[in-house]
Design a protein around this motif. Structure first.
Motif, mmCIF file in Angstrom:
data_model
loop_
_atom_site.group_PDB
_atom_site.id
_atom_site.type_symbol
_atom_site.label_atom_id
_atom_site.label_comp_id
_atom_site.label_asym_id
_atom_site.label_seq_id
_atom_site.Cartn_x
_atom_site.Cartn_y
_atom_site.Cartn_z
ATOM 1 N N LEU A 152 18.610 -16.984 -11.101
ATOM 2 C CA LEU A 152 18.991 -16.595 -12.011
ATOM 3 C C LEU A 152 20.514 -15.359 -12.015
ATOM 4 C CD1 LEU A 152 16.531 -15.391 -14.275
ATOM 5 C CD2 LEU A 152 17.658 -16.759 -14.803
ATOM 6 N N ALA A 184 24.081 -15.091 -13.236
ATOM 7 C CA ALA A 184 23.631 -13.717 -14.499
ATOM 8 C C ALA A 184 23.306 -12.505 -13.831
ATOM 9 C CB ALA A 184 22.109 -14.003 -14.736
ATOM 10 N N PHE A 205 24.049 -19.055 -18.079
ATOM 11 C CA PHE A 205 23.952 -18.128 -17.831
ATOM 12 C C PHE A 205 24.824 -17.034 -16.805
ATOM 13 C CE2 PHE A 205 19.892 -20.722 -17.040
ATOM 14 C CZ PHE A 205 18.761 -20.263 -18.057
ATOM 15 N N LYS A 231 25.497 -13.242 -18.618
ATOM 16 C CA LYS A 231 24.610 -12.922 -18.991
ATOM 17 C C LYS A 231 23.019 -11.623 -18.601
ATOM 18 C CE LYS A 231 21.277 -15.668 -22.732
ATOM 19 N NZ LYS A 231 21.238 -17.024 -23.194
#
Length: 480
Positions: free
Chosen positions: A38, A43, A17, A20
């Motif tokens: 996340l 992320a 992640f 991302k």
């Protein structure tokens, strides 16, 4: 049942992640922990939400304090650069956000899928339960049985405890008892449970899924990649059909549960005893006693079925017979699930406000006789002919409440014209006291007055809990 090796979950860690661009669709019980998890893994998270109410703004502030971008009042537009969407389970597949994601080739996961992929290499296996009715009770029974066996466990998932919190928290588990809705299963393509169960299938949430076939297919995802047992309801052939269609690990078996004497590879009932002919040596000839029907609270037929399904999943994990009995004895059902409120003048008053669809109401009605039935509310597109036809012989009388009561009244006129019906033309919350008073007038000593509405509650009440509370308060007032 197909067979084929299934790969395990993607290992946890930041690499998958890091950097991302992930859009989290929906805040609430699942969206908040998803966005935080996340973000913690590197992320670049944007949270979007249809609503812009006080609760959403409070949650948005919590995320923004961490550096997460939040867009309230706009859950339709795909944020630029999105590489993955993690959605709240209730968001319908046809929403513009998902159509845009499909056109852009962006995958969509649910919070269950994210939790599955973030599990560590030594994570606890999942014993998973779905079905139209009985999921929560069965998962709670399963957790009680696992605890009685000395296992570290928790009841998680659709039951109100975030799977992400369970998977990423500090608590170490041996096994998890997981409740999964059809919504959650729809968005969980790589989930692979140790053993899974579909309790029953009846029309529900068809507006979300589009058809009964699509609804059943999403329920059937619970069997994909099962390791030890696919547990099905022998009285509901559609659940067994889903097992046949599933691609499972080599050696995984189909295990049925039945209220009758069990065949080989089934759990069932013999002379008031719950018995196992699936997880025993020489099951052609042998059976293992697990518990007595009286150990199940309450011992209504559909609840015995729940207990058998829970026992089957626990036994698939190697739990001894005594733990099944001890766990069922320790289990206490949640409120508003066929709960005995009081006896007044020889009449039993039972609250099954949780029976919010026809399938649940029919199971509840099958547990008593004769009955004065209190029913009605929001029908959610349901039809009542089959329910009334199957239950007519048990009915002493019916009291109807709620916005869509005419649909039940018309079914009663077709299939039970001799049963007296009181139609209360009011939808204020005070209608419940009048409904209980009318039910008392219709009932005779030995009867059961049963609140099993077969409908949702939101036309008159905040939720089914408030409806059940109103019924119990009315019964107490009657008794006083």
């Amino acid at each position: 049942m197909g067979s084929g090796q299934v790969t395990s979950s993607v290992p946890s860690g930041t690499s998958e992640f890091q950097g991302k661009h992930v859009t989290v669709a929906g805040l609430g019980v699942s969206g908040l922990p998803a966005a935080k998890a996340l973000h913690a893994r590197g992320a670049i998270v944007t949270a979007v939400n249809d609503g812009d109410d006080a609760r959403a703004r409070e949650q948005a502030a919590e995320l923004e304090a961490l550096g997460i971008t939040v867009r309230l009042g706009d859950g339709a537009t795909l944020p630029e650069g999105t590489e993955l969407i993690v959605t709240a389970p209730g968001w319908q597949p046809g929403k513009p956000l998902f159509r845009a994601a499909e056109q852009a080739g962006v995958p969509v996961w649910g919070d269950v899928e994210l939790a599955w992929r973030l599990r560590g290499p030594d994570a606890a296996p999942w014993l998973a339960v779905t079905g139209t009715n009985g999921k929560t009770t069965t998962v709670q029974m399963l957790a009680a049985i696992l605890k009685a066996a000395g296992l570290r466990t928790a009841a998680v998932g659709n039951i109100g405890v975030s799977l992400l919190d369970a998977v990423l928290g500090d608590e170490q588990y041996d096994v998890l008892a997981v409740e999964l809705s059809s919504y959650q299963l729809h968005w969980a393509p790589s989930l692979r449970a140790y053993s899974g169960a579909v309790l029953n299938l009846a029309p529900d949430h068809l507006d979300w899924h589009g058809s009964m076939d699509a609804y059943a297919a999403d329920k059937g995802r619970i069997y994909e990649g099962n390791k030890v047992a696919c547990v099905y309801n022998a009285a509901d052939p559609r659940t067994e059909d889903l097992v046949r269609e599933a691609d499972v690990e080599e050696g995984c078996r189909a295990v049925g549960f039945t209220l009758q004497a069990p065949a080989v590879s089934q759990l069932g009932v013999v002379d008031g005893i719950l018995v196992d002919r699936a997880f025993v040596e020489n099951r052609q000839k042998n059976a293992q006693e697990l518990a007595e029907v009286s150990d199940v609270d309450p011992p209504a037929p559909h609840n015995i079925a729940n207990a058998l399904a829970a026992a089957a999943l626990a036994r698939s994990f190697g739990v001894p017979a005594q733990a099944v009995r001890d766990g069922l004895r320790a289990f206490k059902p949640d409120a508003h699930r066929i709960a005995h409120v009081a006896d007044v003048d020889g009449v039993a008053y039972v609250d099954d406000s949780k029976a919010t669809n026809t399938h649940a109401a029919e199971a509840s009605l099958a547990a008593y006789e004769p009955i004065v039935w209190i029913a009605g509310g929001l029908a959610k597109g349901a039809e009542f002919d089959e329910l009334v036809a199957n239950s007519a012989k048990r009915l002493r009388g019916v009291v109807l409440i709620g916005a869509d009561r005419a649909l039940i009244r018309e079914a009663l006129a077709r299939h039970a014209p001799e049963v007296p019906v009181v139609d209360l033309d009011r939808t204020d919350t005070g209608a419940m006291l009048q409904a209980v008073t009318e039910a008392k007038r219709l009932a005779r000593p030995g009867d059961t007055v049963l609140l099993a509405p077969a409908c949702a509650s939101m036309d008159m009440f905040t939720n089914y809990n408030q409806r059940g509370d109103a019924f119990a308060a009315a019964v107490r007032e009657l008794g006083a």
